[in-house]
Design a protein around this motif. Structure first.
Motif, PDB file in Angstrom:
ATOM      1  N   ALA A   1       0.833  -1.201   0.000  1.00  0.00           N
ATOM      2  CA  ALA A   1       0.000   0.000   0.000  1.00  0.00           C
ATOM      3  C   ALA A   1       0.864   1.245   0.000  1.00  0.00           C
ATOM      4  O   ALA A   1       0.592   2.212  -0.708  1.00  0.00           O
ATOM      5  CB  ALA A   1      -0.923   0.005   1.226  1.00  0.00           C
TER       6      ALA A   1
ATOM      7  N   ALA B   1       1.143   4.203  -2.935  1.00  0.00           N
ATOM      8  CA  ALA B   1       0.943   5.616  -2.621  1.00  0.00           C
ATOM      9  C   ALA B   1       2.149   6.441  -3.047  1.00  0.00           C
ATOM     10  O   ALA B   1       2.017   7.541  -3.588  1.00  0.00           O
ATOM     11  CB  ALA B   1       0.694   5.794  -1.118  1.00  0.00           C
TER      12      ALA B   1
ATOM     13  N   SER C   1      -6.293   7.104  -0.254  1.00  0.00           N
ATOM     14  CA  SER C   1      -7.046   6.417  -1.296  1.00  0.00           C
ATOM     15  C   SER C   1      -8.273   5.700  -0.777  1.00  0.00           C
ATOM     16  O   SER C   1      -8.993   5.083  -1.526  1.00  0.00           O
ATOM     17  CB  SER C   1      -6.136   5.391  -1.993  1.00  0.00           C
ATOM     18  OG  SER C   1      -5.666   4.445  -1.064  1.00  0.00           O
ATOM     19  N   GLY C   2      -8.510   5.752   0.539  1.00  0.00           N
ATOM     20  CA  GLY C   2      -9.667   5.050   1.078  1.00  0.00           C
ATOM     21  C   GLY C   2     -10.934   5.868   0.905  1.00  0.00           C
ATOM     22  O   GLY C   2     -10.941   6.978   0.401  1.00  0.00           O
ATOM     23  N   ASP C   3     -12.034   5.262   1.392  1.00  0.00           N
ATOM     24  CA  ASP C   3     -13.346   5.865   1.211  1.00  0.00           C
ATOM     25  C   ASP C   3     -13.971   6.364   2.506  1.00  0.00           C
ATOM     26  O   ASP C   3     -15.061   6.887   2.510  1.00  0.00           O
ATOM     27  CB  ASP C   3     -14.302   4.842   0.584  1.00  0.00           C
ATOM     28  CG  ASP C   3     -13.803   4.381  -0.765  1.00  0.00           C
ATOM     29  OD1 ASP C   3     -13.818   3.162  -0.979  1.00  0.00           O
ATOM     30  OD2 ASP C   3     -13.389   5.218  -1.571  1.00  0.00           O
TER      31      ASP C   3
ATOM     32  N   SER D   1      -2.059   4.830   3.681  1.00  0.00           N
ATOM     33  CA  SER D   1      -3.149   4.807   2.709  1.00  0.00           C
ATOM     34  C   SER D   1      -3.519   3.382   2.314  1.00  0.00           C
ATOM     35  O   SER D   1      -2.648   2.569   2.016  1.00  0.00           O
ATOM     36  CB  SER D   1      -2.730   5.599   1.457  1.00  0.00           C
ATOM     37  OG  SER D   1      -3.732   5.576   0.487  1.00  0.00           O
ATOM     38  N   PHE D   2      -4.805   3.086   2.337  1.00  0.00           N
ATOM     39  CA  PHE D   2      -5.320   1.783   1.926  1.00  0.00           C
ATOM     40  C   PHE D   2      -6.551   1.964   1.046  1.00  0.00           C
ATOM     41  O   PHE D   2      -7.338   2.894   1.250  1.00  0.00           O
ATOM     42  CB  PHE D   2      -5.744   0.951   3.145  1.00  0.00           C
ATOM     43  CG  PHE D   2      -4.633   0.528   4.057  1.00  0.00           C
ATOM     44  CD1 PHE D   2      -3.955  -0.652   3.834  1.00  0.00           C
ATOM     45  CD2 PHE D   2      -4.282   1.301   5.146  1.00  0.00           C
ATOM     46  CE1 PHE D   2      -2.940  -1.058   4.679  1.00  0.00           C
ATOM     47  CE2 PHE D   2      -3.278   0.917   6.004  1.00  0.00           C
ATOM     48  CZ  PHE D   2      -2.595  -0.271   5.775  1.00  0.00           C
ATOM     49  N   ASP D   3      -6.742   1.074   0.084  1.00  0.00           N
ATOM     50  CA  ASP D   3      -7.990   1.000  -0.652  1.00  0.00           C
ATOM     51  C   ASP D   3      -8.974   0.077   0.066  1.00  0.00           C
ATOM     52  O   ASP D   3     -10.185   0.255  -0.020  1.00  0.00           O
ATOM     53  CB  ASP D   3      -7.758   0.480  -2.068  1.00  0.00           C
ATOM     54  CG  ASP D   3      -7.057   1.504  -2.946  1.00  0.00           C
ATOM     55  OD1 ASP D   3      -7.411   2.693  -2.855  1.00  0.00           O
ATOM     56  OD2 ASP D   3      -6.160   1.116  -3.703  1.00  0.00           O
ATOM     57  N   ASN D   4      -8.430  -0.941   0.749  1.00  0.00           N
ATOM     58  CA  ASN D   4      -9.238  -1.890   1.499  1.00  0.00           C
ATOM     59  C   ASN D   4      -8.369  -2.465   2.605  1.00  0.00           C
ATOM     60  O   ASN D   4      -7.159  -2.229   2.636  1.00  0.00           O
ATOM     61  CB  ASN D   4      -9.774  -3.008   0.597  1.00  0.00           C
ATOM     62  CG  ASN D   4      -8.674  -3.640  -0.227  1.00  0.00           C
ATOM     63  OD1 ASN D   4      -7.773  -4.272   0.314  1.00  0.00           O
ATOM     64  ND2 ASN D   4      -8.721  -3.477  -1.538  1.00  0.00           N
TER      65      ASN D   4
ATOM     66  N   VAL E   1     -10.804   3.885   5.217  1.00  0.00           N
ATOM     67  CA  VAL E   1     -11.423   2.725   4.577  1.00  0.00           C
ATOM     68  C   VAL E   1     -12.848   2.551   5.090  1.00  0.00           C
ATOM     69  O   VAL E   1     -13.084   2.419   6.293  1.00  0.00           O
ATOM     70  CB  VAL E   1     -10.610   1.442   4.840  1.00  0.00           C
ATOM     71  CG1 VAL E   1     -11.298   0.226   4.219  1.00  0.00           C
ATOM     72  CG2 VAL E   1      -9.199   1.590   4.283  1.00  0.00           C
ATOM     73  N   ASP E   2     -13.794   2.527   4.171  1.00  0.00           N
ATOM     74  CA  ASP E   2     -15.195   2.326   4.504  1.00  0.00           C
ATOM     75  C   ASP E   2     -15.415   0.890   4.973  1.00  0.00           C
ATOM     76  O   ASP E   2     -14.695  -0.040   4.574  1.00  0.00           O
ATOM     77  CB  ASP E   2     -16.056   2.615   3.266  1.00  0.00           C
ATOM     78  CG  ASP E   2     -17.537   2.541   3.576  1.00  0.00           C
ATOM     79  OD1 ASP E   2     -18.052   3.501   4.160  1.00  0.00           O
ATOM     80  OD2 ASP E   2     -18.163   1.511   3.238  1.00  0.00           O
TER      81      ASP E   2
ATOM     82  N   LYS F   1     -15.359  -2.011   2.631  1.00  0.00           N
ATOM     83  CA  LYS F   1     -14.076  -2.408   2.039  1.00  0.00           C
ATOM     84  C   LYS F   1     -13.215  -3.195   3.026  1.00  0.00           C
ATOM     85  O   LYS F   1     -12.010  -3.353   2.808  1.00  0.00           O
ATOM     86  CB  LYS F   1     -13.316  -1.157   1.587  1.00  0.00           C
ATOM     87  CG  LYS F   1     -14.038  -0.350   0.504  1.00  0.00           C
ATOM     88  CD  LYS F   1     -14.146  -1.116  -0.798  1.00  0.00           C
ATOM     89  CE  LYS F   1     -14.809  -0.288  -1.884  1.00  0.00           C
ATOM     90  NZ  LYS F   1     -13.978   0.849  -2.309  1.00  0.00           N
TER      91      LYS F   1
END
Length: 287
Positions: free
Chosen positions: A9, A13, A32-34, A43-46, A83-84, A87
């Motif tokens: 991750a 980034a 990058s998360g939600d 930073s994580f997407d999931n 992260v939401d 995710k």
């Protein structure tokens, strides 16, 4: 060499930042998360998070999803990392497997009634602590043979805990070295033995015991001995030496305590068993 999920991750980034700089782009630092959190630069997407699947009130897989204090803590931390909840992938982190899950990079971190110890810190890094539990015993409701620590010295006593747990180690090394200790892969197996009379008591953290005793099917069948046999400082386990993620998680824990969410999670998950909300612990794991 295989990168862990956290290192991957960070690499993504960093690459994105370099690309924007080369193109003269301004960009922002929102991650990058939600979920809206800034994650302290992580930073994580999931996220893949290890939890317990069989601890009512703490970490449990149910037909409706996942529930418990640790689950609420994990979701809050994930939100602060950007992260939401949608995710997050939760996977089971049994006590003897936790270090290997982290070392193999199978999880980003573990929130699973994971007591901080010097031995474990040789293999993983912890953030927190986020809770202090106390080892106790769960007995059948009509059991009157265990009322004090002195009663634990009998060689005829049959105790049960989970393989690889701090609680099992405490039995052997400290408060009941003469007892006959059975170690199973899950607390549910121990509970069955106590209910059938084959075992005298299940021993682990009072949070976990309270969760089992509060289940509708168990109400009136069991009781806690009320012995504070140890202090168990729950930490969030992550990759050894990853101080950036450690710092970001510590920030999330502090915010969770300060904004009242921590106390709300304790009350909603453990309050039904009569568990009184304790003082929140001080963060000590800062490398």
């Amino acid at each position: 060499m295989r990168f862990s999920r956290v290192l991957r991750a960070g690499a993504v980034a960093a690459a994105a930042t370099l690309a924007l700089a080369a193109c003269g782009g301004g960009g922002d630092d929102s991650g990058s998360g939600d979920g809206g959190g800034d994650g302290g630069g992580v930073s994580f997407d999931n996220l893949v998070i290890g939890i317990k699947f069989d601890q009512p009130g703490v970490g449990q897989k149910t037909p409706d999803g996942y529930a418990g204090f640790d689950v609420d803590v994990a979701k809050y931390v994930a939100k602060e990392l950007g992260v939401d909840e949608s995710k997050i992938e939760f996977i089971e982190a049994k006590s003897p497997d936790r270090e290997q899950l982290i070392k193999r990079g199978d999880v980003d971190f573990i929130v699973a009634s994971y007591s901080i110890s010097d031995k474990r810190k040789e293999e993983v890094t912890f953030a927190g602590p986020y809770f202090v539990a106390h080892q106790d015993l769960l007995l059948s409701a009509d059991n009157t043979s265990i009322a004090s620590e002195e009663d634990l010295k009998s060689s005829a006593l049959k105790l049960c805990s989970v393989t690889g747990s701090t609680s099992a180690q405490n039995v052997r090394d400290d408060f009941a070295p003469q007892a006959q200790l059975q170690e199973y892969s899950s607390y549910s197996q121990c509970l069955t033995g106590v209910e059938s009379g084959q075992l005298d008591a299940l021993t682990t953290d009072d949070t976990i015991l309270a969760g089992y005793a509060a289940q509708p099917a168990n109400q009136g069948k069991f009781k806690l001995a009320g012995l504070n046999l140890s202090d168990e400082f729950y930490g969030i386990g992550l990759e050894k030496g990853n101080t950036e993620l450690q710092s970001a998680i510590n920030d999330a824990i502090k915010k969770m305590i300060d904004d009242g969410s921590w106390a709300k999670f304790v009350e909603s998950n453990l309050g039904p068993a009569g568990y009184e909300t304790p003082e929140a612990p001080e963060i000590t794991e800062t490398s």
